[in-house]
Write a protein that holds these residues in place. Structure first.
Motif, mmCIF file in Angstrom:
data_model
loop_
_atom_site.group_PDB
_atom_site.id
_atom_site.type_symbol
_atom_site.label_atom_id
_atom_site.label_comp_id
_atom_site.label_asym_id
_atom_site.label_seq_id
_atom_site.Cartn_x
_atom_site.Cartn_y
_atom_site.Cartn_z
ATOM 1 N N ARG A 1 0.828 -1.196 0.000
ATOM 2 C CA ARG A 1 0.000 0.000 0.000
ATOM 3 C C ARG A 1 0.867 1.253 0.000
ATOM 4 N N SER A 2 0.244 2.359 -0.361
ATOM 5 C CA SER A 2 0.989 3.612 -0.386
ATOM 6 C C SER A 2 1.354 4.091 1.008
ATOM 7 N N ASP A 3 0.762 3.487 2.052
ATOM 8 C CA ASP A 3 1.105 3.876 3.417
ATOM 9 C C ASP A 3 2.130 2.923 4.045
ATOM 10 N N GLU A 4 2.811 2.151 3.208
ATOM 11 C CA GLU A 4 3.803 1.226 3.723
ATOM 12 C C GLU A 4 4.830 1.990 4.563
ATOM 13 N N ARG A 5 5.357 1.335 5.575
ATOM 14 C CA ARG A 5 6.266 1.998 6.506
ATOM 15 C C ARG A 5 7.649 1.391 6.442
ATOM 16 N N TRP A 6 8.617 2.270 6.341
ATOM 17 C CA TRP A 6 10.020 1.875 6.398
ATOM 18 C C TRP A 6 10.478 2.094 7.832
ATOM 19 N N SER A 7 10.874 1.017 8.485
ATOM 20 C CA SER A 7 11.194 1.069 9.914
ATOM 21 C C SER A 7 12.700 1.128 10.135
ATOM 22 N N PRO A 8 13.132 1.723 11.249
ATOM 23 C CA PRO A 8 14.554 1.643 11.596
ATOM 24 C C PRO A 8 14.967 0.185 11.749
ATOM 25 N N ALA A 9 16.122 -0.147 11.245
ATOM 26 C CA ALA A 9 16.587 -1.532 11.322
ATOM 27 C C ALA A 9 16.933 -1.890 12.761
ATOM 28 N N PRO A 10 16.686 -3.130 13.164
ATOM 29 C CA PRO A 10 17.106 -3.548 14.505
ATOM 30 C C PRO A 10 18.620 -3.520 14.617
ATOM 31 N N ALA A 11 19.107 -3.347 15.815
ATOM 32 C CA ALA A 11 20.549 -3.316 16.039
ATOM 33 C C ALA A 11 21.141 -4.712 15.879
ATOM 34 N N GLY A 12 22.337 -4.781 15.342
ATOM 35 C CA GLY A 12 23.044 -6.055 15.247
ATOM 36 C C GLY A 12 22.500 -6.957 14.156
ATOM 37 N N ALA A 13 22.639 -8.268 14.396
ATOM 38 C CA ALA A 13 22.231 -9.265 13.413
ATOM 39 C C ALA A 13 20.728 -9.210 13.180
ATOM 40 N N PHE B 1 6.674 -11.053 -21.769
ATOM 41 C CA PHE B 1 5.783 -11.015 -20.616
ATOM 42 C C PHE B 1 5.085 -9.670 -20.545
ATOM 43 N N ASP B 2 4.001 -9.617 -19.751
ATOM 44 C CA ASP B 2 3.233 -8.391 -19.556
ATOM 45 C C ASP B 2 3.067 -8.146 -18.062
ATOM 46 N N VAL B 3 3.136 -6.872 -17.650
ATOM 47 C CA VAL B 3 2.895 -6.513 -16.254
ATOM 48 C C VAL B 3 1.703 -5.571 -16.162
ATOM 49 N N GLU B 4 1.046 -5.599 -15.014
ATOM 50 C CA GLU B 4 -0.051 -4.668 -14.728
ATOM 51 C C GLU B 4 0.551 -3.395 -14.142
ATOM 52 N N PHE B 5 0.228 -2.243 -14.734
ATOM 53 C CA PHE B 5 0.799 -0.991 -14.234
ATOM 54 C C PHE B 5 -0.218 0.140 -14.179
ATOM 55 N N ARG B 6 -1.484 -0.155 -14.416
ATOM 56 C CA ARG B 6 -2.504 0.900 -14.365
ATOM 57 C C ARG B 6 -2.751 1.337 -12.924
ATOM 58 N N ALA B 7 -2.984 2.645 -12.756
ATOM 59 C CA ALA B 7 -3.300 3.185 -11.430
ATOM 60 C C ALA B 7 -4.564 2.520 -10.902
ATOM 61 N N GLY B 8 -4.542 2.182 -9.620
ATOM 62 C CA GLY B 8 -5.710 1.564 -9.008
ATOM 63 C C GLY B 8 -5.793 0.063 -9.193
ATOM 64 N N HIS B 9 -4.836 -0.539 -9.890
ATOM 65 C CA HIS B 9 -4.818 -1.984 -10.105
ATOM 66 C C HIS B 9 -3.604 -2.577 -9.388
ATOM 67 N N ARG B 10 -3.799 -3.752 -8.833
ATOM 68 C CA ARG B 10 -2.717 -4.408 -8.097
ATOM 69 C C ARG B 10 -1.568 -4.757 -9.039
#
Length: 248
Positions: free
Chosen positions: A2-14, A191-200
């Motif tokens: 989704r457009s609200d996906e969140r990028w989180s701070p990486a955990p420390a270490g491994a 091959f073909d990909v779906e790229f229309r707005a509003g489509h998965r």
């Protein structure tokens, strides 16, 4: 994703990576001078030679930062020092970790001031990142590189939607090509990909092997304002986790 996906701070270490997970890291290609010096120290002789060949400092910085971040990210999974990683390439140039670590798969893409590094266990993976820009010649480029069904969809779009649609199509194509590992040898009309707005985002069809499209999962990425991205992974049933790489 989704457009609200969140990028989180990486955990420390491994970082633990499950077989049902796909990790995507977002990294800046404009780190501090101290971070850049640290990253450059990780590079092997070939990478240093490539960096030295760049004419402009900004391109050299982006290369060093991208390779350095890649090494530091992979070190979170392998437990090795970043400089200890050795790479080999497939017949079509896709990089892989050498030294008995084939199970850890990764793919990277750079654009503008950002890089993406996607990591999985035992799944083929491809990622692509592009910076948005006006495409006054988008129709002509699409005729050369998009499949016939994709061109039909693209030409029918309202003109104000075409620039973004072009890059959605392009990133999804490139991510699939990277995942398959055939590089530029793979014709885009296979091959073909779906790229229309509003489509998965998804792989719609593959020619030659109609079942191939169902073997891959394609997802849209939102790396930040002014960028679009795509992720393609072999199989389904996996969960994405998005991390911000902190070069410090």
């Amino acid at each position: 994703m989704r457009s609200d996906e969140r990028w989180s701070p990486a955990p420390a270490g491994a970082v633990a990576l499950g077989a049902d997970e796909v990790h995507v890291w977002r990294a800046s290609l404009r780190p501090s001078a101290a971070a850049l010096a640290r990253m450059e120290a990780h590079l092997d002789a070939d990478e240093r030679a490539r960096a030295a060949r760049f004419r402009f400092d900004e391109h050299r910085t982006a290369f060093v930062a991208g390779r350095g971040a890649q090494r530091e990210i992979l070190a979170r999974y392998t437990g090795l020092p970043p400089a200890a990683h050795r790479y080999r390439t497939t017949a079509h140039g896709k990089p892989m970790l050498d030294g008995g670590m084939d199970e850890l798969r990764f793919n990277v893409s750079n654009a503008g001031d950002l890089a993406l590094c996607a990591v999985t266990l035992g799944r083929e993976i491809g990622v692509d990142l592009e910076a948005l820009k006006p495409m006054p010649d988008g129709i002509d480029i699409a005729r050369r590189f998009f499949s016939a069904p994709e061109n039909e969809v693209f030409a029918a779009l309202p003109e104000h939607e075409r620039d973004v649609a072009f890059f959605h199509c392009w990133t999804r194509q490139e991510a699939y090509i990277q995942a398959v590992g055939e590089g530029l040898s793979m014709p885009l009309d296979r091959f073909d990909v779906e790229f229309r707005a509003g489509h998965r985002a998804r792989l719609l069809a593959t020619r030659g092997d109609p079942d191939e499209a169902g073997r891959w999962t394609l997802r849209e990425l939102h790396p930040g304002p002014g960028y679009v991205g795509a992720l393609v992974v072999r199989g389904g049933g996996w969960t994405p986790r998005l991390f911000d790489f902190d070069a410090a």
